[in-house]
Scaffold this active site. Structure first.
Site, PDB file in Angstrom:
ATOM      1  N   LYS A 254       0.874  -1.167   0.000  1.00 43.59           N
ATOM      2  CA  LYS A 254       0.000   0.000   0.000  1.00 43.59           C
ATOM      3  C   LYS A 254       0.915   1.221   0.000  1.00 43.59           C
ATOM      4  O   LYS A 254       1.635   1.478   0.966  1.00 43.59           O
ATOM      5  CB  LYS A 254      -0.909   0.025   1.223  1.00 43.59           C
ATOM      6  CG  LYS A 254      -1.838   1.236   1.225  1.00 43.59           C
ATOM      7  CD  LYS A 254      -2.543   1.421   2.550  1.00 43.59           C
ATOM      8  CE  LYS A 254      -3.282   2.757   2.552  1.00 43.59           C
ATOM      9  NZ  LYS A 254      -3.761   3.127   3.898  1.00 43.59           N
TER      10      LYS A 254
ATOM     11  N   ALA B  89      -9.605   6.064   4.291  1.00 43.09           N
ATOM     12  CA  ALA B  89      -9.457   7.206   5.196  1.00 43.09           C
ATOM     13  C   ALA B  89     -10.729   8.026   5.316  1.00 43.09           C
ATOM     14  O   ALA B  89     -11.440   8.255   4.337  1.00 43.09           O
ATOM     15  CB  ALA B  89      -8.301   8.130   4.784  1.00 43.09           C
ATOM     16  N   GLY B  90     -10.994   8.462   6.544  1.00 38.42           N
ATOM     17  CA  GLY B  90     -12.096   9.367   6.813  1.00 38.42           C
ATOM     18  C   GLY B  90     -13.374   8.722   7.297  1.00 38.42           C
ATOM     19  O   GLY B  90     -14.292   9.421   7.732  1.00 38.42           O
TER      20      GLY B  90
ATOM     21  N   SER C 228      -9.133   3.779  12.215  1.00 35.78           N
ATOM     22  CA  SER C 228      -9.520   4.611  13.361  1.00 35.78           C
ATOM     23  C   SER C 228     -10.981   4.430  13.747  1.00 35.78           C
ATOM     24  O   SER C 228     -11.321   4.422  14.933  1.00 35.78           O
ATOM     25  CB  SER C 228      -9.257   6.088  13.054  1.00 35.78           C
ATOM     26  OG  SER C 228      -7.888   6.334  12.855  1.00 35.78           O
TER      27      SER C 228
END
Length: 278
Positions: A107, A194-195, A217
Site C-alpha cells: 500500500k 481514510a475518513g 480509526s
C-alpha cells in the site's frame, strides 16, 4: 467477491491496525470484522522477524507481534509505506516488506503534510510507476481527484485508494461526486481509504461504486471496537447489495405527481347516499 491483482477475497472490508489500544482487543475486532486483508506499517517491523516467527518484537515485551497475530488468524498482510515522504523512502520500504514478509503487495502512502496526512500526489504517480516496474502490486492511497486516480491506474496500480476525508478525522465522504466519478471511470478496484467515521460512511462508499473500504480509526479508536467492527462488516455488505440492487432515481416530487399506490379499490364518496343519511 473482491478481486485485487488476481487474488480473491470474500470480504470487501480491509482493516488497519493503527490506533489499537491492545493486541487482545485488536484480535477480537479483526475477527469480528471478517476481514481477510489487513494493512500494517512497515515501520512496526523489526529485523529478524518473518510472518510466521514475528513473535515478540512489535507487541508487548515477550508477546506476539501484529505480524504473528495476522499469520495466526490467516489474514493476509498488506504492508504500507506510512511515514514516507519521498519516492526513495517508499521504494526502500516496499523492498524491505518484500524481503521480510515475502509479498510483492504494498500500500503506497506518500505523505505531503504531517498535520493533515494528505497524500503527495505529485510524487505518487511516478513512485507508483517505479514500484510497478520493480514487480510490485501497488495499492495507492490518493486524493479524491479523478484525474490523479486515472493516472495511477495508467501507471499500473493494482487498486486506487481515494480518501473520503483526511486520515483519522471521521468526517466521512466529503466529496461523494468525485468518489463516484473515480469508480465509474476505473477499470481497477477502487477502495475508499481514510475518513470513515461510522457505518453510514462505509455503506455510502459501496453505494457510490467502491469495490471495498479500508478503515482503522473508526474501529480501533471508538468506544467498543468489537461492536463497531461487526457493524462495519454488515455496513459494507449492505452497501454492496444496495449498489447491486439499484436505487430508485432521485426526484423533486412523486413521479407524475401521483401517490405510489393506486386509488383502485378505495372507499369513495357517494353524494346520493350521503344526502339520505344526513
Amino acid at each position: 467477491m473482491l478481486e485485487i491483482a488476481g487474488k480473491k477475497f470474500d470480504s470487501h472490508l480491509i482493516m488497519g491496525t493503527g490506533g489499537a489500544t491492545s493486541q487482545t482487543l485488536l484480535e477480537k475486532a479483526l475477527v469480528a470484522s471478517g476481514t481477510q486483508l489487513t494493512t500494517v506499517a512497515m515501520r512496526r517491523f523489526r529485523a529478524g522477524n518473518t510472518p510466521s516467527t514475528a513473535g515478540a518484537s512489535n507487541g508487548a515485551a515477550g508477546g506476539e507481534s501484529v505480524f504473528g497475530l495476522l499469520n495466526r488468524l490467516g489474514i493476509d498482510v498488506l504492508p504500507n509505506t506510512a511515514g514516507c515522504r519521498t519516492a526513495k523512502d517508499a521504494i526502500l520500504t516496499a523492498q524491505l516488506a518484500r524481503e521480510a514478509l515475502g509479498t510483492n503487495w504494498v500500500k503506497l502512502e506518500l505523505i505531503a503534510d504531517d498535520r493533515t496526512l494528505l497524500p503527495d500526489v505529485v510524487e505518487l504517480v511516478d513512485t507508483c510507476e517505479m514500484l510497478v516496474a520493480n514487480g510490485f502490486e501497488v495499492l495507492a492511497y490518493t486524493s479524491d481527484d479523478p484525474v490523479v486516480a486515472k493516472r495511477l491506474e495508467d501507471a499500473g496500480a493494482a487498486a486506487v485508494m481515494p480518501l473520503g476525508s483526511p486520515i483519522g478525522t471521521g468526517l466521512g465522504i466529503l466529496n461523494p461526486h468525485n468518489i463516484e466519478l473515480i469508480c465509474a471511470r476505473a477499470s481497477v478496484p477502487v477502495l475508499l481509504d481514510a475518513g470513515v467515521g461510522t457505518t453510514s460512511d462505509a455503506a455510502l462508499a459501496m453505494e457510490l461504486g467502491c469495490s471495498g473500504v479500508l478503515l482503522a480509526s473508526a474501529v480501533n479508536r471508538c468506544q467498543d471496537p468489537v461492536a463497531m467492527a461487526t457493524a462495519m462488516r454488515h455496513a459494507v455488505e449492505a452497501g454492496r447489495l444496495a449498489a447491486a440492487a439499484g436505487r430508485i432515481p432521485k426526484r423533486t416530487h412523486a413521479q407524475g405527481a401521483l401517490a405510489s399506490s393506486s386509488f383502485e379499490g378505495l372507499a369513495s364518496w357517494d353524494e346520493d347516499w350521503a344526502e339520505e343519511v344526513l
